[in-house]
Design an enzyme around this catalytic site. Sequence first.
Site, short mmCIF file in Angstrom:
data_model
loop_
_atom_site.label_atom_id
_atom_site.label_comp_id
_atom_site.label_asym_id
_atom_site.label_seq_id
_atom_site.Cartn_x
_atom_site.Cartn_y
_atom_site.Cartn_z
N GLN A 106 -10.36 -2.58 2.25
CA GLN A 106 -9.88 -3.21 3.49
C GLN A 106 -9.87 -2.27 4.69
OE1 GLN A 106 -5.98 -4.14 1.47
NE2 GLN A 106 -5.15 -3.85 3.50
N ARG A 148 2.41 2.70 9.35
CA ARG A 148 1.60 3.38 10.37
C ARG A 148 2.45 3.88 11.55
NH1 ARG A 148 -2.69 -0.61 8.77
NH2 ARG A 148 -4.41 0.67 7.98
N HIS A 166 9.36 -3.48 3.07
CA HIS A 166 8.93 -3.72 1.68
C HIS A 166 10.16 -3.98 0.79
CE1 HIS A 166 5.66 -0.84 3.08
NE2 HIS A 166 4.97 -1.90 2.75
N LEU A 188 6.72 3.24 1.34
CA LEU A 188 7.62 2.10 1.48
C LEU A 188 8.66 2.29 2.58
CD1 LEU A 188 8.30 1.45 -2.33
CD2 LEU A 188 6.57 0.37 -0.86
N MET A 211 0.85 -1.20 0.00
CA MET A 211 0.00 0.00 0.00
C MET A 211 0.89 1.25 0.00
SD MET A 211 -3.43 -0.93 2.06
CE MET A 211 -2.84 -0.64 3.70
O1 PAF Z 1 -0.20 -5.82 3.55
C1 PAF Z 1 -0.60 -4.90 2.82
O2 PAF Z 1 0.08 -3.89 2.60
C2 PAF Z 1 -1.96 -5.01 2.16
O3 PAF Z 1 -2.87 -5.63 2.99
C3 PAF Z 1 -1.92 -5.69 0.78
C4 PAF Z 1 -1.45 -7.12 0.88
C5 PAF Z 1 -1.00 -4.92 -0.14
C6 PAF Z 1 -3.33 -5.70 0.17
O4 PAF Z 1 -3.82 -4.42 0.02
#
Ligand code: PAF
Length: 287
Positions: free
Chosen positions: A66, A193, A37, A33, A30
């Site tokens: 989500q 976050r 990541h 970064l 998302m």
């Molecule tokens: O873990 C995350 O960043 C998110 O839940 C994902 C897997 C990219 C799905 O939106």
Amino acid sequence: MKITEYITALRENIGKAREQGKTVVLIPTMGYLHYGHLSMAEAARKQDEDHEEIYIVMSIFVNPLQFGPQEDFDKYPRNLGRDSSLAQEAGVDILFVPAIEEMYPERENLTQVSVSGLTNILCGLQRPGHFQGVTTVVAKLFNIVLPDVAYFGQKDYQQFVVIKQMVKDLNIPVKLIAAPTVREADGLAMSSRNSYLEAKERKQAPILYHSLLEGASLIASGEKRPEVVREKIRQKINKETSGKIEYVEILKADNLGPVDTLQGQVVIALAVHFGPTRLIDNILVEV
Ligand code: PAF
């Protein structure tokens, strides 16, 4: 590194890579970064050293499905300029940054994917609909990219187990890899976050990891009762932080099943709120 917002362009590029015999790796994110990541891209790049030519697709999409209505979708941190430089340095081949309309052109008629059972425990209890949003977007990304391999962070342990179940149930031909949690020097699990934390909260937040480690060492010293270990962790968090515990659980690592007596591989998982910021963390323990 290429960047595209469009599914067609993404598929064209992936098609060319595939024609060259490359293995396609997907790293869904998302954005905003951090090294957690980037370590996945680095791990994927190592496959090149094993003479397997790879093509890394990273997606950046803050997936509205989500997030609950009271959650942080609007204020979720975003910085595409910074993200694209970091992704390029980490060896990503193509960055997929779709708009919401590209992913969900017909939101009102949307087909959703949901995994039952595993999603009504832990984070799923306080975040109804969250995992359905995750599995829907991940299933779409799998269908768009058709990756050979996909990476997810172990920090979101329940998410990984849920996606593993979806892949199994829907016979999706992808190899899943859980990337180890990357931590700051003081132990705090890296997370986009963390940027929400105030200075005092940021100072206390590593105690979550230290409490997990204390739990693990209690198990190592022979404790077999999960409730005793859970209580030890709760006490440390309550005593040493201002965080409000949402859950501290110990479950079977492979399927998140309940554990009466500690044995085999277990996951100790927790969620704690520091003001409006919800942090999660976990560790795997072999008993
Ligand atoms: O873990 C995350 O960043 C998110 O839940 C994902 C897997 C990219 C799905 O939106």
